[in-house]
Design a protein around this motif. Sequence first.
Motif, short mmCIF file in Angstrom:
data_model
loop_
_atom_site.label_atom_id
_atom_site.label_comp_id
_atom_site.label_asym_id
_atom_site.label_seq_id
_atom_site.Cartn_x
_atom_site.Cartn_y
_atom_site.Cartn_z
N ALA A 119 28.35 62.80 78.29
CA ALA A 119 29.61 62.73 79.02
C ALA A 119 30.80 62.82 78.08
N ALA A 120 30.55 62.61 76.78
CA ALA A 120 31.62 62.70 75.78
C ALA A 120 31.02 63.16 74.46
N VAL A 121 31.82 63.93 73.71
CA VAL A 121 31.41 64.43 72.40
C VAL A 121 32.57 64.22 71.44
N VAL A 122 32.32 63.47 70.36
CA VAL A 122 33.35 63.21 69.36
C VAL A 122 33.12 64.15 68.18
N PHE A 123 34.16 64.86 67.77
CA PHE A 123 34.13 65.77 66.64
C PHE A 123 34.74 65.07 65.43
N GLY A 124 34.18 65.28 64.26
CA GLY A 124 34.77 64.72 63.04
C GLY A 124 33.81 64.70 61.90
N LYS A 125 34.04 63.77 60.97
CA LYS A 125 33.17 63.58 59.81
C LYS A 125 32.53 62.21 59.92
N ASP A 126 31.22 62.18 59.89
CA ASP A 126 30.48 60.92 60.04
C ASP A 126 30.56 60.14 58.74
N GLU A 127 31.45 59.19 58.72
CA GLU A 127 31.59 58.30 57.58
C GLU A 127 31.22 56.91 58.04
N ARG A 128 31.21 55.96 57.17
CA ARG A 128 30.73 54.61 57.50
C ARG A 128 31.33 54.05 58.79
N GLU A 129 32.63 54.17 58.94
CA GLU A 129 33.28 53.58 60.11
C GLU A 129 33.33 54.52 61.31
N ASN A 130 33.01 55.78 61.14
CA ASN A 130 33.10 56.77 62.22
C ASN A 130 31.72 57.13 62.73
N GLN A 131 31.57 57.14 64.03
CA GLN A 131 30.34 57.58 64.69
C GLN A 131 30.69 58.84 65.47
N VAL A 132 30.30 60.00 64.97
CA VAL A 132 30.64 61.25 65.64
C VAL A 132 29.39 61.95 66.12
N ASP A 133 29.56 62.79 67.15
CA ASP A 133 28.45 63.57 67.69
C ASP A 133 28.33 64.91 66.98
N VAL A 134 29.46 65.52 66.66
CA VAL A 134 29.49 66.80 65.93
C VAL A 134 30.04 66.49 64.55
N ASN A 135 29.11 66.37 63.58
CA ASN A 135 29.47 65.97 62.22
C ASN A 135 29.77 67.21 61.37
N LEU A 136 31.00 67.31 60.92
CA LEU A 136 31.42 68.45 60.09
C LEU A 136 31.61 68.04 58.63
N LYS A 137 31.02 66.91 58.25
CA LYS A 137 31.20 66.36 56.91
C LYS A 137 30.67 67.29 55.81
N ASN A 138 29.51 67.86 56.00
CA ASN A 138 28.88 68.69 54.97
C ASN A 138 29.04 70.18 55.24
N THR A 139 30.20 70.56 55.75
CA THR A 139 30.47 71.98 56.01
C THR A 139 31.60 72.45 55.11
N ASP A 140 31.81 73.76 55.08
CA ASP A 140 32.90 74.33 54.28
C ASP A 140 34.26 73.89 54.79
N TYR A 141 34.33 73.39 56.01
CA TYR A 141 35.61 73.05 56.63
C TYR A 141 35.94 71.56 56.55
N SER A 142 35.10 70.77 55.91
CA SER A 142 35.25 69.31 55.96
C SER A 142 36.62 68.82 55.47
N GLY A 143 37.24 69.55 54.57
CA GLY A 143 38.55 69.13 54.06
C GLY A 143 39.67 69.22 55.09
N THR A 144 39.45 69.95 56.17
CA THR A 144 40.50 70.11 57.19
C THR A 144 40.20 69.31 58.45
N VAL A 145 39.10 68.51 58.42
CA VAL A 145 38.68 67.75 59.59
C VAL A 145 38.82 66.26 59.30
N ASP A 146 39.40 65.52 60.24
CA ASP A 146 39.55 64.07 60.11
C ASP A 146 38.23 63.37 60.45
N GLY A 147 38.18 62.07 60.14
CA GLY A 147 37.00 61.27 60.47
C GLY A 147 36.66 61.33 61.95
#
Length: 180
Positions: free
Chosen positions: A92-120
């Motif tokens: 029912a919901a999808v959170v986009f971001g970078k999965d870091e300790r405090e962030n729980q995301v569904d679409v994790n862009l942390k290890n991608t080429d674009y991670s520098g332009t994406v917030d937690g």
Amino acid sequence: MNRKTTLDIAILISSITGMILSYVYLENFIEKRISLLILGATGILFFVLAVMDSSRSDRIGKHGSGRKEISEILLLSEEGHITAVWDIYGKAAVVFGKDERENQVDVNLKNTDYSGTVDGEHAVMNYSNGSWYIEDLDSENGTRIQKGGEGQKYKVSSREPCQVEKNDIIYLGLAPVKIR
């Protein structure tokens, strides 16, 4: 065949197997009858559920409506090739971001080429009243949407959700994700 129908059929087969084993191995007449009755009722119930689920998915597919229409999110490379896929079926919901300790995301862009332009926690996509909507979570680099077939990108606000449809491309910072 969807997952729910497959599970219904698996339970039906298990019920039939249990009935056969009960008939062959149980010697007490009352135990055998009770076991056959319970397993038979369970088998019938899950057969009916499998038929109902199958006919429901046929109706949804024919009319092009319902949650099944959008079921995947694809991360695209700069050349437009698919580099990652996320299944959102049943969510029912999808959170986009970078999965870091405090962030729980569904679409994790942390290890991608674009991670520098994406917030937690960059953006969220919610399902409501038969449609998907995206809204920015006050991200530093923003969220934009390119409607399927259009060349123009529109800014997504944190205050006013934007409807998302199949084949739209969402830009989370510089990360392009396609809705399918």
